[in-house]
Design an enzyme around this catalytic site. Structure first.
Site, short mmCIF file in Angstrom:
data_model
loop_
_atom_site.label_atom_id
_atom_site.label_comp_id
_atom_site.label_asym_id
_atom_site.label_seq_id
_atom_site.Cartn_x
_atom_site.Cartn_y
_atom_site.Cartn_z
N PRO A 150 37.24 39.30 42.63
CG PRO A 150 37.09 41.60 42.27
CD PRO A 150 36.84 40.55 43.31
CB CYS A 151 40.31 35.90 39.51
SG CYS A 151 39.68 35.93 37.82
CD GLN A 152 39.25 40.36 36.56
OE1 GLN A 152 39.21 40.34 37.78
NE2 GLN A 152 38.16 40.41 35.81
#
Length: 272
Positions: A58-60
């Protein structure tokens, strides 16, 4: 979507955190596994060792567009499941991709991953690669970590230099789709825009402008904004900006078509 496009041998619908038993002590250069990781659940039932792990954690929580949990999101620790699975299954090659800001994570997930893999006998190379500097029609930048156990991976910094190319313009990617809009096709359809957003798009074309003046923006933006590209129009002779899931909304970025008064279609976004 993944199954339809890639026809994989199997798909596991579970949190990756449930697929490996691991515990990491310390961080960065001082990180180590408290005990050897073990895969669990569906991964434990695999009959073979994978040739490679390709992961996009996940990059958020790392994104510079995230003003709330930037660098300090609990999901950021899922990055560490990748070296854990690699070590547990003795996978020979590991590739991890994320936004460039991942290196500033408050829990040092990149440095910790490098240490865990290096300690397990992997050779690691890292670099930020920019799509437009490799010849593509998009200014997307992503941080890559590549690790190899029985050999040395190509140094990414060298690769970045050797593959350097002039960026293609966005017209190269979508120029033949200018009038390919079909409300009945999910890939060629358009969102229902508000009257205000239709007026903003029309203004840009009527005035031959590419950036919306502050007085034409929503009131919350009229005192200025750090996201200057929102409500912006692309330039046909330049690469597109990074395409995000918000491309159907002009208020989420520079997603207005360069030659037609509309936002991108899903097909155009996929092309780019």
């Amino acid at each position: 979507s993944f199954s339809i496009n890639h026809n994989p041998g199997s798909v596991i619908l579970d949190s990756v955190a449930n697929l490996v038993d691991m515990r990491v002590s310390g961080r960065g250069p001082g990180a180590y596994f408290a005990y050897r990781p073990e895969v669990t659940g569906a991964l434990a039932r695999l009959s073979h060792v994978p040739d490679v792990i390709v992961a996009g954690p996940p990059c958020q929580g790392h994104s510079t567009l995230n003003n709330h949990t930037r660098g300090d999101d609990p999901k950021n620790l899922l990055y560490l499941t990748v070296p854990s699975i690699a070590v547990a299954m003795d996978v020979p090659v590991v590739i991890i991709e994320n936004v460039p800001n991942v290196v500033n994570d408050k829990r040092s997930v990149v440095a910790t991953t490098e240490q865990l893999l290096t300690s397990a006998g992997y050779h690691v190379t890292t670099a930020t690669l920019a799509a437009h500097k490799l010849g593509w029609a998009q200014t997307r930048k992503r941080f890559f970590l590549v690790a190899m156990k029985d050999g040395y991976p190509i140094e990414l910094a060298w690769l970045r230099s050797e593959l350097a190319r002039k960026a293609a313009p966005v017209s190269w990617a979508v120029g033949d789709l200018e009038d390919a809009v079909d409300p009945g096709d999910v890939m060629l359809g358009q969102p229902a825009l508000s009257e205000e957003n239709r007026a903003r798009i029309a203004y840009l074309f009527e005035t031959e402008n590419y950036n919306l003046p502050l007085e034409n923006r929503p009131e919350c933006h009229r005192d200025g904004t750090t996201y200057t590209a929102v409500y912006g129009r692309m330039r046909a002779d330049e690469p597109a900006p990074t395409i995000t899931t918000g491309f159907v909304t002009p208020g989420r970025g520079r997603f207005i078509h360069p030659t037609r008064p509309r936002v991108l279609t899903p097909r155009e976004a996929a092309r780019i």
